[in-house]
Design a protein around this motif. Structure first.
Motif, PDB file in Angstrom:
ATOM      1  N   ILE A 218       8.254   4.010   2.685  1.00  0.00           N
ATOM      2  CA  ILE A 218       7.194   4.122   1.664  1.00  0.00           C
ATOM      3  C   ILE A 218       6.129   5.164   2.021  1.00  0.00           C
ATOM      4  O   ILE A 218       6.130   5.731   3.103  1.00  0.00           O
ATOM      5  CB  ILE A 218       6.501   2.763   1.437  1.00  0.00           C
ATOM      6  CG1 ILE A 218       5.849   2.267   2.738  1.00  0.00           C
ATOM      7  CG2 ILE A 218       7.491   1.736   0.894  1.00  0.00           C
ATOM      8  CD1 ILE A 218       4.777   1.219   2.499  1.00  0.00           C
ATOM      9  N   ASP A 219       5.211   5.340   1.060  1.00  0.00           N
ATOM     10  CA  ASP A 219       4.061   6.263   1.107  1.00  0.00           C
ATOM     11  C   ASP A 219       4.516   7.709   0.866  1.00  0.00           C
ATOM     12  O   ASP A 219       5.645   8.068   1.139  1.00  0.00           O
ATOM     13  CB  ASP A 219       3.283   6.164   2.424  1.00  0.00           C
ATOM     14  CG  ASP A 219       2.570   4.806   2.558  1.00  0.00           C
ATOM     15  OD1 ASP A 219       2.223   4.218   1.524  1.00  0.00           O
ATOM     16  OD2 ASP A 219       2.373   4.364   3.703  1.00  0.00           O
TER      17      ASP A 219
ATOM     18  N   PHE B 170      -2.486  -3.609   6.351  1.00  0.00           N
ATOM     19  CA  PHE B 170      -3.417  -3.307   5.250  1.00  0.00           C
ATOM     20  C   PHE B 170      -3.618  -4.529   4.358  1.00  0.00           C
ATOM     21  O   PHE B 170      -4.694  -4.746   3.812  1.00  0.00           O
ATOM     22  CB  PHE B 170      -2.841  -2.143   4.433  1.00  0.00           C
ATOM     23  CG  PHE B 170      -3.772  -1.581   3.406  1.00  0.00           C
ATOM     24  CD1 PHE B 170      -4.601  -0.514   3.715  1.00  0.00           C
ATOM     25  CD2 PHE B 170      -3.802  -2.112   2.121  1.00  0.00           C
ATOM     26  CE1 PHE B 170      -5.458   0.010   2.759  1.00  0.00           C
ATOM     27  CE2 PHE B 170      -4.663  -1.580   1.159  1.00  0.00           C
ATOM     28  CZ  PHE B 170      -5.491  -0.518   1.478  1.00  0.00           C
ATOM     29  N   HIS B 171      -2.568  -5.342   4.230  1.00  0.00           N
ATOM     30  CA  HIS B 171      -2.612  -6.473   3.302  1.00  0.00           C
ATOM     31  C   HIS B 171      -2.811  -7.816   3.997  1.00  0.00           C
ATOM     32  O   HIS B 171      -2.748  -8.843   3.359  1.00  0.00           O
ATOM     33  CB  HIS B 171      -1.321  -6.513   2.471  1.00  0.00           C
ATOM     34  CG  HIS B 171      -1.180  -5.321   1.572  1.00  0.00           C
ATOM     35  ND1 HIS B 171      -1.909  -5.185   0.412  1.00  0.00           N
ATOM     36  CD2 HIS B 171      -0.447  -4.195   1.679  1.00  0.00           C
ATOM     37  CE1 HIS B 171      -1.599  -4.026  -0.159  1.00  0.00           C
ATOM     38  NE2 HIS B 171      -0.726  -3.403   0.600  1.00  0.00           N
TER      39      HIS B 171
ATOM     40  N   TYR C 228      -9.523  -6.776   6.908  1.00  0.00           N
ATOM     41  CA  TYR C 228      -8.065  -6.668   6.993  1.00  0.00           C
ATOM     42  C   TYR C 228      -7.660  -6.072   8.335  1.00  0.00           C
ATOM     43  O   TYR C 228      -8.453  -5.353   8.953  1.00  0.00           O
ATOM     44  CB  TYR C 228      -7.536  -5.824   5.831  1.00  0.00           C
ATOM     45  CG  TYR C 228      -7.692  -6.559   4.520  1.00  0.00           C
ATOM     46  CD1 TYR C 228      -6.645  -7.323   4.009  1.00  0.00           C
ATOM     47  CD2 TYR C 228      -8.897  -6.538   3.834  1.00  0.00           C
ATOM     48  CE1 TYR C 228      -6.794  -8.038   2.832  1.00  0.00           C
ATOM     49  CE2 TYR C 228      -9.061  -7.257   2.659  1.00  0.00           C
ATOM     50  CZ  TYR C 228      -8.010  -8.003   2.163  1.00  0.00           C
ATOM     51  OH  TYR C 228      -8.160  -8.718   1.007  1.00  0.00           O
ATOM     52  N   LEU C 229      -6.435  -6.361   8.771  1.00  0.00           N
ATOM     53  CA  LEU C 229      -5.966  -5.849  10.063  1.00  0.00           C
ATOM     54  C   LEU C 229      -5.947  -4.325  10.074  1.00  0.00           C
ATOM     55  O   LEU C 229      -6.077  -3.703  11.123  1.00  0.00           O
ATOM     56  CB  LEU C 229      -4.574  -6.403  10.403  1.00  0.00           C
ATOM     57  CG  LEU C 229      -4.503  -7.903  10.718  1.00  0.00           C
ATOM     58  CD1 LEU C 229      -3.074  -8.291  11.082  1.00  0.00           C
ATOM     59  CD2 LEU C 229      -5.450  -8.282  11.850  1.00  0.00           C
ATOM     60  N   ARG C 230      -5.745  -3.706   8.904  1.00  0.00           N
ATOM     61  CA  ARG C 230      -5.912  -2.262   8.800  1.00  0.00           C
ATOM     62  C   ARG C 230      -7.100  -2.019   7.896  1.00  0.00           C
ATOM     63  O   ARG C 230      -7.153  -2.492   6.761  1.00  0.00           O
ATOM     64  CB  ARG C 230      -4.655  -1.603   8.224  1.00  0.00           C
ATOM     65  CG  ARG C 230      -4.731  -0.078   8.178  1.00  0.00           C
ATOM     66  CD  ARG C 230      -3.352   0.497   7.885  1.00  0.00           C
ATOM     67  NE  ARG C 230      -3.354   1.913   7.604  1.00  0.00           N
ATOM     68  CZ  ARG C 230      -3.369   2.897   8.517  1.00  0.00           C
ATOM     69  NH1 ARG C 230      -3.442   2.592   9.806  1.00  0.00           N
ATOM     70  NH2 ARG C 230      -3.317   4.160   8.163  1.00  0.00           N
ATOM     71  N   ASP C 231      -8.036  -1.259   8.449  1.00  0.00           N
ATOM     72  CA  ASP C 231      -9.284  -0.969   7.784  1.00  0.00           C
ATOM     73  C   ASP C 231      -9.028  -0.338   6.400  1.00  0.00           C
ATOM     74  O   ASP C 231      -8.185   0.543   6.277  1.00  0.00           O
ATOM     75  CB  ASP C 231     -10.005   0.027   8.702  1.00  0.00           C
ATOM     76  CG  ASP C 231     -11.429   0.228   8.280  1.00  0.00           C
ATOM     77  OD1 ASP C 231     -11.993  -0.714   7.705  1.00  0.00           O
ATOM     78  OD2 ASP C 231     -11.952   1.329   8.516  1.00  0.00           O
ATOM     79  N   ARG C 232      -9.769  -0.796   5.381  1.00  0.00           N
ATOM     80  CA  ARG C 232      -9.583  -0.203   4.038  1.00  0.00           C
ATOM     81  C   ARG C 232     -10.499   1.014   3.887  1.00  0.00           C
ATOM     82  O   ARG C 232     -11.291   1.116   2.933  1.00  0.00           O
ATOM     83  CB  ARG C 232      -9.820  -1.258   2.969  1.00  0.00           C
ATOM     84  CG  ARG C 232      -8.787  -2.377   3.125  1.00  0.00           C
ATOM     85  CD  ARG C 232      -8.613  -3.257   1.937  1.00  0.00           C
ATOM     86  NE  ARG C 232      -7.338  -3.992   2.060  1.00  0.00           N
ATOM     87  CZ  ARG C 232      -6.734  -4.647   1.087  1.00  0.00           C
ATOM     88  NH1 ARG C 232      -7.279  -4.680  -0.103  1.00  0.00           N
ATOM     89  NH2 ARG C 232      -5.588  -5.264   1.288  1.00  0.00           N
TER      90      ARG C 232
ATOM     91  N   LEU D 254      -6.982   4.324   2.385  1.00  0.00           N
ATOM     92  CA  LEU D 254      -6.760   4.104   0.950  1.00  0.00           C
ATOM     93  C   LEU D 254      -6.076   5.301   0.322  1.00  0.00           C
ATOM     94  O   LEU D 254      -5.203   5.158  -0.527  1.00  0.00           O
ATOM     95  CB  LEU D 254      -8.093   3.849   0.243  1.00  0.00           C
ATOM     96  CG  LEU D 254      -8.510   2.382   0.183  1.00  0.00           C
ATOM     97  CD1 LEU D 254      -9.958   2.260  -0.275  1.00  0.00           C
ATOM     98  CD2 LEU D 254      -7.594   1.595  -0.768  1.00  0.00           C
ATOM     99  N   ARG D 255      -6.454   6.505   0.784  1.00  0.00           N
ATOM    100  CA  ARG D 255      -5.830   7.713   0.242  1.00  0.00           C
ATOM    101  C   ARG D 255      -4.328   7.714   0.564  1.00  0.00           C
ATOM    102  O   ARG D 255      -3.499   8.061  -0.253  1.00  0.00           O
ATOM    103  CB  ARG D 255      -6.503   8.958   0.852  1.00  0.00           C
ATOM    104  CG  ARG D 255      -6.047  10.268   0.217  1.00  0.00           C
ATOM    105  CD  ARG D 255      -6.712  11.451   0.873  1.00  0.00           C
ATOM    106  NE  ARG D 255      -6.538  11.394   2.322  1.00  0.00           N
ATOM    107  CZ  ARG D 255      -7.255  12.090   3.191  1.00  0.00           C
ATOM    108  NH1 ARG D 255      -8.213  12.890   2.783  1.00  0.00           N
ATOM    109  NH2 ARG D 255      -7.023  12.002   4.479  1.00  0.00           N
ATOM    110  N   GLN D 256      -3.995   7.254   1.792  1.00  0.00           N
ATOM    111  CA  GLN D 256      -2.599   7.259   2.209  1.00  0.00           C
ATOM    112  C   GLN D 256      -1.767   6.222   1.456  1.00  0.00           C
ATOM    113  O   GLN D 256      -0.606   6.443   1.158  1.00  0.00           O
ATOM    114  CB  GLN D 256      -2.528   6.974   3.720  1.00  0.00           C
ATOM    115  CG  GLN D 256      -1.169   7.271   4.300  1.00  0.00           C
ATOM    116  CD  GLN D 256      -1.117   7.016   5.796  1.00  0.00           C
ATOM    117  OE1 GLN D 256      -1.058   5.875   6.242  1.00  0.00           O
ATOM    118  NE2 GLN D 256      -1.167   8.073   6.567  1.00  0.00           N
TER     119      GLN D 256
END
Ligand SMILES: [Mn+2]
Length: 320
Positions: free
Chosen positions: A53-54, A89-90, A100-104, A109-111
């Motif tokens: 993904i991404d 992220f989620h 969140y475990l991955r910073d928003r 967010l762009r990625q």
């Protein structure tokens, strides 16, 4: 799952949401739809190196194609840093905190933002996809080969759970894997993001997004690099740094010359596919940036050679 010693394994690089290109590549490999399902010729098994993904605009379809192949037993998919990051992220932690475990952050967010827009259009898809991502192995060893998303690193594999010939991040280790200075964090960094080296004297280079990077990715497949240029990967020449300077890194993660060939992705290669060494083959040829999706067909008992690559130029995306 037991590996079939007579199977022909086909490794596929980072798809990054380019489903139409993946379909074209599978067709080129001779995989055809039979009774509505993509099936191999003979005894072939696909191994995806991760990063489904991404970047591209057909993420949902990419996950569907690969997941179906995995569930029908014709493919294995490894976890890439983009699957790992999506789970983080989620995942809210602590629960109810809004953290969140991955910073928003804006960068994160762009990625991931475009993908989110796409995936949330089908209700229920996202949680189901994330639950599947969590089950993906981080590394796998087959008959005469190895595969991992970014870097094969024995010490890091020891921090994971091994089941038969596969290594997993345990279900209860996701918080640890997002916490700096834990063994799980270091292992996931090395295996899925690749080891990095801090540039001397505050030097930096600009990455493909134009972001300043003070750490460079290490060519861990180089046995004994003497200079920074031989040891490191730069996307642009680092500002004011003489790359002929000696490279001094007692922790350089050498991949032994006698070890089995290792297949991986992650490094945004471009140009004609070429092995990194006699036993290291990167299959990421920047499909996520509109270049090529690359596969490598590994016949049994065969040395690493350029003739085994199969490449497919990224198919122009029809309007989504
Ligand atoms: Mn990657």
């Amino acid at each position: 799952m037991k590996m079939d010693p007579n199977a022909t394994y086909i490794f596929i690089g980072d798809v990054h949401g380019q489903a139409p290109t993946l379909r074209a590549l599978l067709q080129k490999l001779g995989w055809k739809k039979r009774q509505g399902r993509l099936k191999p010729r003979n005894d072939e098994h696909l191994v995806f190196v991760g990063d489904l993904i991404d970047r591209g605009s057909h993420n949902l379809e990419t996950v569907e194609i690969v997941r179906e192949l995995v569930e029908q037993g014709d493919a294995t998919c490894l976890m890439g840093n983009h699957e790992f990051n999506a789970v983080h992220f989620h995942t809210e932690h602590p629960s109810g905190s809004g953290q969140y475990l991955r910073d928003r952050s804006t960068d994160n967010l762009r990625q991931h933002g475009n993908v989110l827009d796409e995936l949330t259009r089908r209700p229920g898809f996202l949680p189901d996809m994330l639950a599947w991502f969590k089950t993906l192995p981080v590394a796998i060893e087959g008959p005469g080969w190895r595969c991992v998303h970014a870097c094969w690193h024995d010490e890091s594999l020891n921090a994971l759970t091994q089941i038969d010939n596969r290594w997993y991040l345990p279900a209860d280790a996701w918080v640890a894997a997002a916490t700096k200075d834990t063994a799980e964090y270091r292992a996931c960094e090395n295996l899925m993001k690749g080891p990095e080296y801090k540039l001397p004297d505050g030097s930096f280079f600009l990455d493909k997004e134009g972001v300043k990077r003070h750490h460079a990715r290490i060519r861990w497949w180089s046995p004994q690099p003497d200079t920074l240029e031989e040891a490191l990967l730069f996307q642009t020449p680092p500002e004011g740094l003489d790359t002929s300077r000696p490279y001094d890194n007692p922790a350089h993660p050498t991949y032994p010359a006698v070890a089995p060939p290792v297949f991986f992705g992650h490094y945004w290669n471009w140009g004609e596919p070429t092995p990194e060494s006699h036993n290291a083959v990167c299959l990421d040829y920047s499909a996520g940036r509109g270049k090529h999706l690359v596969a490598y067909r590994l016949p049994t008992d065969s040395a690493v050679a350029s003739e085994h690559y199969v490449q497919q130029a990224v198919v122009a995306n029809p309007a989504a």
